[in-house]
Motif scaffolding. Structure first.
Motif, PDB file in Angstrom:
ATOM      1  N   ARG A  34       3.742   0.289 -13.067  1.00 21.44           N
ATOM      2  CA  ARG A  34       4.863  -0.209 -13.583  1.00 21.44           C
ATOM      3  C   ARG A  34       5.094  -1.778 -13.377  1.00 21.44           C
ATOM      4  NH1 ARG A  34       9.774  -2.057 -12.068  1.00 21.44           N
ATOM      5  NH2 ARG A  34       9.074  -1.616  -9.764  1.00 21.44           N
ATOM      6  N   ILE A  35       4.902  -2.131 -12.060  1.00 22.67           N
ATOM      7  CA  ILE A  35       5.038  -3.561 -11.659  1.00 22.67           C
ATOM      8  C   ILE A  35       4.124  -4.581 -12.527  1.00 22.67           C
ATOM      9  CG2 ILE A  35       4.671  -5.122  -9.690  1.00 22.67           C
ATOM     10  CD1 ILE A  35       5.474  -2.745  -7.820  1.00 22.67           C
ATOM     11  N   LEU A  86       7.162  12.556   1.733  1.00 26.15           N
ATOM     12  CA  LEU A  86       8.516  12.487   1.447  1.00 26.15           C
ATOM     13  C   LEU A  86       8.835  13.150  -0.044  1.00 26.15           C
ATOM     14  CD1 LEU A  86       9.204   8.901   2.376  1.00 26.15           C
ATOM     15  CD2 LEU A  86       9.921  10.836   3.823  1.00 26.15           C
ATOM     16  N   CYS A  87       9.536  14.104  -0.113  1.00 24.22           N
ATOM     17  CA  CYS A  87       9.779  14.713  -1.447  1.00 24.22           C
ATOM     18  C   CYS A  87      10.852  13.859  -2.094  1.00 24.22           C
ATOM     19  CB  CYS A  87      10.761  16.043  -1.184  1.00 24.22           C
ATOM     20  SG  CYS A  87       9.380  17.283  -0.550  1.00 24.22           S
ATOM     21  N   THR A  88      10.183  13.181  -3.176  1.00 24.05           N
ATOM     22  CA  THR A  88      11.019  12.398  -4.259  1.00 24.05           C
ATOM     23  C   THR A  88      10.687  12.782  -5.424  1.00 24.05           C
ATOM     24  OG1 THR A  88       9.345  10.874  -4.235  1.00 24.05           O
ATOM     25  CG2 THR A  88      11.183  10.492  -2.546  1.00 24.05           C
ATOM     26  N   THR A  89      11.210  12.166  -6.639  1.00 20.74           N
ATOM     27  CA  THR A  89      10.782  12.284  -7.906  1.00 20.74           C
ATOM     28  C   THR A  89      10.123  11.139  -8.603  1.00 20.74           C
ATOM     29  OG1 THR A  89      12.831  14.132  -8.026  1.00 20.74           O
ATOM     30  CG2 THR A  89      11.867  13.287 -10.200  1.00 20.74           C
ATOM     31  N   ILE A  90       9.069  11.447  -9.168  1.00 19.71           N
ATOM     32  CA  ILE A  90       8.432  10.329 -10.066  1.00 19.71           C
ATOM     33  C   ILE A  90       8.365  10.312 -11.249  1.00 19.71           C
ATOM     34  CG2 ILE A  90       6.149   9.131  -9.963  1.00 19.71           C
ATOM     35  CD1 ILE A  90       6.002   8.860  -7.279  1.00 19.71           C
ATOM     36  N   HIS A  91       8.803   9.206 -12.117  1.00 18.33           N
ATOM     37  CA  HIS A  91       8.638   9.419 -13.495  1.00 18.33           C
ATOM     38  C   HIS A  91       7.334   8.351 -14.012  1.00 18.33           C
ATOM     39  CE1 HIS A  91      12.614  10.720 -14.224  1.00 18.33           C
ATOM     40  NE2 HIS A  91      12.870  10.311 -12.719  1.00 18.33           N
ATOM     41  N   LEU A  92       6.384   9.100 -14.565  1.00 16.31           N
ATOM     42  CA  LEU A  92       5.206   8.511 -15.282  1.00 16.31           C
ATOM     43  C   LEU A  92       5.487   7.695 -16.532  1.00 16.31           C
ATOM     44  CD1 LEU A  92       2.436  11.083 -14.134  1.00 16.31           C
ATOM     45  CD2 LEU A  92       3.377   9.241 -12.670  1.00 16.31           C
ATOM     46  N   GLU A  93       4.377   6.773 -16.812  1.00 14.65           N
ATOM     47  CA  GLU A  93       4.676   6.003 -17.985  1.00 14.65           C
ATOM     48  C   GLU A  93       4.883   7.006 -19.138  1.00 14.65           C
ATOM     49  OE1 GLU A  93       1.465   3.733 -17.199  1.00 14.65           O
ATOM     50  OE2 GLU A  93       2.597   1.747 -17.246  1.00 14.65           O
ATOM     51  N   GLY A 111       0.961  -1.215   0.000  1.00 17.65           N
ATOM     52  CA  GLY A 111      -0.036   0.058  -0.015  1.00 17.65           C
ATOM     53  C   GLY A 111       0.875   1.274  -0.055  1.00 17.65           C
ATOM     54  N   ASP A 112       2.112   1.168   0.212  1.00 20.83           N
ATOM     55  CA  ASP A 112       2.992   2.241   0.143  1.00 20.83           C
ATOM     56  C   ASP A 112       3.227   2.666  -1.435  1.00 20.83           C
ATOM     57  OD1 ASP A 112       3.297   2.142   2.975  1.00 20.83           O
ATOM     58  OD2 ASP A 112       4.987   1.133   3.052  1.00 20.83           O
ATOM     59  N   ASP A 113       3.090   1.845  -2.350  1.00 24.68           N
ATOM     60  CA  ASP A 113       3.524   2.192  -3.701  1.00 24.68           C
ATOM     61  C   ASP A 113       2.443   3.250  -4.190  1.00 24.68           C
ATOM     62  OD1 ASP A 113       5.761   0.323  -3.940  1.00 24.68           O
ATOM     63  OD2 ASP A 113       4.464  -1.232  -4.083  1.00 24.68           O
ATOM     64  N   SER A 114       3.059   3.914  -5.031  1.00 23.96           N
ATOM     65  CA  SER A 114       2.199   5.001  -5.622  1.00 23.96           C
ATOM     66  C   SER A 114       1.709   4.316  -6.942  1.00 23.96           C
ATOM     67  CB  SER A 114       3.302   6.264  -6.312  1.00 23.96           C
ATOM     68  OG  SER A 114       4.169   5.634  -7.502  1.00 23.96           O
ATOM     69  N   ILE A 115       0.650   5.039  -7.531  1.00 22.49           N
ATOM     70  CA  ILE A 115      -0.119   4.538  -8.665  1.00 22.49           C
ATOM     71  C   ILE A 115       0.740   4.116  -9.915  1.00 22.49           C
ATOM     72  CG2 ILE A 115      -1.703   4.818 -10.399  1.00 22.49           C
ATOM     73  CD1 ILE A 115      -3.241   6.617  -8.313  1.00 22.49           C
ATOM     74  N   TYR A 116       1.740   5.132 -10.035  1.00 25.67           N
ATOM     75  CA  TYR A 116       2.719   4.926 -11.225  1.00 25.67           C
ATOM     76  C   TYR A 116       3.451   3.610 -10.793  1.00 25.67           C
ATOM     77  CZ  TYR A 116       7.432   4.861 -12.985  1.00 25.67           C
ATOM     78  OH  TYR A 116       8.667   4.788 -13.644  1.00 25.67           O
TER      79      TYR A 116
END
Length: 882
Positions: free
Chosen positions: A630-631, A786-793, A621-626
């Motif tokens: 991906r998985i 948490l400030c991170t960077t996410i790359h969408l499909e 449940g910690d995973d983002s939709i992106y």
């Protein structure tokens, strides 16, 4: 027609004409004329009647009358209707308050400081309680003089609704509150605010309005209380639920009408529709024209003349799906008069497509229906159904715009807007496409669920049905004449299953709601009721499908690991052996901690062992939709098909995730979850699937107040293994129902009869809300960003720090129109969900920034390792996940 012969309160004759009373001013436009109290009242009444007409509510109110007034004179119904429409007309009469006029409306109708001080001491500049007092005062005398032929018992009932309406008026700018508390405050002998207000507004020196009646006194308040107590004494469950419905429905309609009226004056936004479905044909025709449904129709036509019992041995799975589609529709048509329909079908049998068909078919059969709710336990299931509707209606703009997702992670829906002829693409790209009035409409639509088709979660629906916040009740008036499809209702704690089905039956009867409850493991909740409520089982012979080898033998359940001495090492060695087969392997744990630990151990084995080609993924449940998408893409990849893949997961994988695996490992929990998990294995029915069950973590801590976690109901008992094998969940639920019935009859707070007789009948909103909560609040919850960077499909990059900064700037922007700001905030909050985590902290975490109760950590990347959250580092530095 419903209000045709009602005597409507005439505000013009009521107010003293030497004063001018205003309801609203536009603080952003000093040139706009102030809105008079009469103008606002007329607007509010217009929208109340618009809701009444568009939502076809006459039948609901007639059923309320029939429930409460059966056997009484027609005059009781007449006064009931008069009091109802005049609840709207009098809702803001308290704005005659001189302090409200001077402080809020810049209208100094009275300059005498002594008089103004009286108002300051009693009520300040508020108006709602004054309105309710005027209403109560007026109707006490009106019932006594104009309806003196009512019997004593009829007067008691009339005063009950009179007092309830006055309570609704008093709360229309605040949360619903408890009716019982209102009654207590009404009758405070030494400090009755009602009497103080009544005396104040009747002050002849002020002379705000023409007199009526003889005024309230303590004796009359005592009479009101005695009448209400007598009317509520020993009322049956059906009437208690009816009263609960009436309160929420009128409150919802009044608040909505008031909002719409105010918005029309302030923002020039006129609401023409409340989001009803006017023509189901345009939706149903598109649905029928999809490839899958055309094939089902073709199959139906070919087999329509076959009356004998068909044999389904060695058939394609799509034949079974077609049969379930056709049989469920036929059963629905033959039992259309029933309100609640149970739709039980195996995992992978096309329940979603069938349920869409059933919802549209109900509209063909019932002309009063005008809205559809598709309701799911998890956002992942909402997403899955949204994709299904995208595929079905995505190319039809007119139909697609009727659909909205209402949950915590989806932005407020913005309807597309045609560009004007002189608006070039370049110009359009450099300016906001929408005007402030558009944003106001978008916000109102979201707040009041003004969409023909709504996809949402059980939590959201139950908040609308039972929440005590003002915002919770906004959309309640949308429930009448709707179809509600409830998926996986067994997902939530069974301690309130009896309450749920009791309320659903009551809502369905009074509000003409058609309910479809569907699942692969479906409890017949009506068996928890003492009375015989008629329902429909849409699949008559469930065994025909559940015991078909395509579903029953699709997956073999193995208990090797459950029947031996077991620890994590045993599991690890077993999985390593399975890895050699190069299959798709799914391993589910019931705690994130165990999932993270096992995943890390597998990763280390891959790095230092002989399995360096294996694909290993983790989904929680910690995973983002992106990350989740991906998985899922990786699982369906050619490499996974050739070399195999291991997915370590938590229970987020059980529902709403479309995957097809070969081998499964699962930590045991409740039996329904075992069946859901098995639905992820050999989903296509093209090979042989195996699931190994094991017992590692204590599931009692996960499920809490739920009988199903008891060992006697789990796979530790051989009889439950047989139930899972034969899909005979009826026997399983029978044993659980016996425990629930025993609990419902306990002489304590669990007693079901006391709940409806004492809590629901007395409209104790907070207690009802707490009892009907699907997920209990956790007081230790802390929100970490948490400030991170996410790359969408699609190549889009989302910078968490940039999203945070945009959120802060938008919150600080006090120049932006309120509605536009709320829409923009919903868009940013949707992105913020990529970076938010819920944790338990024993003390305040170290943070770089804070907004409200959200703690922001700038260097969020430090807590990730190879794209996954480093759980150990996170918990050591911040707190424990839950």
């Amino acid at each position: 027609m419903y209000f045709k012969d009602c005597n409507e309160f005439n505000i013009d004759q009521f107010l003293n004409k030497k004063y001018k009373f205003y309801a609203h001013i536009d603080e952003n436009d000093s040139k706009k004329e102030k809105e008079t109290l009469k103008e606002h009242t007329d607007r509010t009444q217009y929208y109340f009647e618009l809701i009444f007409k568009n939502k076809k509510l006459e039948d609901a109110f007639l059923k309320i009358e029939n429930t409460f007034f059966d056997g009484y004179s027609e005059n009781l119904s007449k006064i009931f209707r008069e009091m109802l429409i005049n609840t709207v007309i009098l809702h803001d009469i308290g704005k005659l308050n001189p302090l409200f006029q001077s402080q809020k409306m810049k209208n100094k109708i009275i300059k005498d400081k002594t008089t103004l001080n009286k108002y300051q001491n009693v009520i300040t500049s508020k108006h709602s309680l004054i309105s309710s007092t005027v209403y109560l005062d007026y109707y006490y005398n009106y019932i006594k003089t104009e309806y003196k032929d009512l019997t004593k018992e009829e007067k008691q009932i009339a005063r009950l609704f009179m007092t309830l309406n006055s309570h609704i008026i008093s709360r229309h700018h605040s949360d619903l509150g408890d009716f019982e508390s209102y009654m207590s405050n009404l009758n405070k002998k030494r400090d009755s605010k009602i009497l103080a207000i009544n005396k104040l507004i009747r002050d002849e020196d002020i002379d705000l309005f023409n007199k009526y009646g003889v005024g309230l006194n303590q004796k009359k308040l005592d009479t009101i209380k005695k009448s209400v107590d007598s009317a509520l004494k020993n009322i049956p469950k059906e009437k208690a639920i009816c009263l609960f419905i009436y309160q929420r429905l009128v409150y919802s309609m009044l608040v909505a009408s008031d909002y719409y009226a105010t918005s029309e004056y302030i923002n020039d936004v006129k609401i023409a529709s409340v989001g009803q479905i006017d023509d189901i044909k345009e939706i149903y025709d598109v649905f029928k024209n999809t490839d899958i449904n055309k094939k089902i129709e073709k199959y139906k036509n070919i087999n329509s003349n076959q009356n004998e019992e068909k044999s389904f041995e060695n058939v394609d799975i799509n034949v079974l799906r077609s049969e379930i589609f056709i049989e469920s529709e036929k059963s629905l048509v033959g039992n259309n008069n029933e309100n609640i329909h149970y739709f039980e079908a195996p995992t992978g049998s096309g329940k979603t497509n069938s349920s869409l068909n059933l919802s549209y078919k109900l509209f063909e059969l019932n002309k009063n229906l005008n809205k559809i709710f598709y309701v799911y336990p998890f956002n992942t299931l909402v997403e899955q159904t949204t994709k299904s509707l995208d595929n079905t209606f995505g190319n039809n703009k007119k139909v697609y715009e009727k659909i909205a997702v209402i949950n915590s992670i989806t932005p407020i829906k913005q309807k597309s807007k045609d560009k004007t002829k002189d608006q070039s693409d370049d110009k359009a790209g450099n300016q906001d496409e929408y005007e402030d009035s558009d944003y106001q409409k978008f916000l109102l639509d979201r707040q009041f669920l003004n969409y023909p088709i709504v996809l949402t979660t059980h939590v959201s629906l139950f908040d609308t049905m039972f929440g005590d916040r003002r915002e919770s009740c906004f959309g309640f008036y949308q429930l009448p004449n709707s179809v509600i499809v409830l998926d996986e209702i067994q997902s939530y704690k069974n301690s309130i299953w009896t309450e749920i089905i009791t309320f659903l039956n009551g809502f369905a009867k009074i509000l003409n709601i058609k309910v479809i409850i569907m699942s692969a493991t479906l409890p017949d909740l009506n068996k928890l009721l003492d009375c015989d409520e008629k329902t429909t089982t849409l699949i008559k012979n469930r065994d025909k499908y559940f015991l078909n080898p395509l579903f029953k033998d699709r997956v073999e359940a193995r208990y090797d690991l459950l029947d031996q001495e077991f620890d994590e090492d045993v599991l690890f060695d077993h999985v390593l052996e399975s890895m050699k087969l190069k299959k798709k392997i799914l391993i589910e744990f019931i705690t994130k901690k165990s999932a993270y630990a096992f995943y890390q151990r597998l990763k280390e084995e891959m790095e230092f062992g002989d399995n360096d080609n294996a694909l290993i993924e983790l989904m929680t449940g910690d995973d983002s939709i992106y990350e989740r998408n991906r998985i899922l893409g990786m699982i369906k990849s050619e490499k996974a098909e050739q070399d195999g893949i291991i997915l370590v997961a938590t229970q987020v994988i059980e529902a709403g995730v479309d995957i097809d695996m070969d081998i499964g490992y699962k930590d045991i929990s409740i039996l329904e979850n075992e069946e859901q998990f098995m639905g992820r294995i050999n989903r296509s029915c093209k090979r042989h699937g195996i699931v190994y069950f094991f017992n590692l973590d204590n599931h009692n801590k996960i499920y809490g107040d739920d009988y199903r976690h008891n060992n006697e109901f789990t796979l530790l008992k051989s009889e439950n293994r047989e139930i899972l094998q034969n899909k005979n969940f009826t026997d399983y639920y029978k044993r659980i129902f016996e425990l629930l019935k025993r609990r419902n009859n306990e002489l304590n707070e669990n007693n079901i009869d006391d709940f409806f007789a004492k809590t629901v009948a007395n409209l104790k909103s907070t207690e009802i809300k707490n009892r009907m909560q699907l997920i209990d609040d956790d007081d230790w919850s802390t929100t970490i960003y948490l400030c991170t960077t996410i790359h969408l499909e699609d190549g889009t990059i989302i910078d968490g720090k940039e999203v945070w900064d945009n959120y802060k700037e938008l919150l600080k922007n006090n120049e932006m129109d309120y509605a536009k700001k709320q829409v923009k905030l919903s868009q940013i909050k949707s992105k913020m969900n990529y970076f938010i985590y819920q944790v338990r902290c024993s003390e305040r975490p170290c943070y770089n920034d804070i907004i409200g109760e959200i703690y922001c950590i700038f260097d969020g990347e430090e807590y990730f390792k190879e794209g996954k959250l480093d759980r150990e580092k996170f918990e050591n530095n911040i707190g424990e996940f839950f």
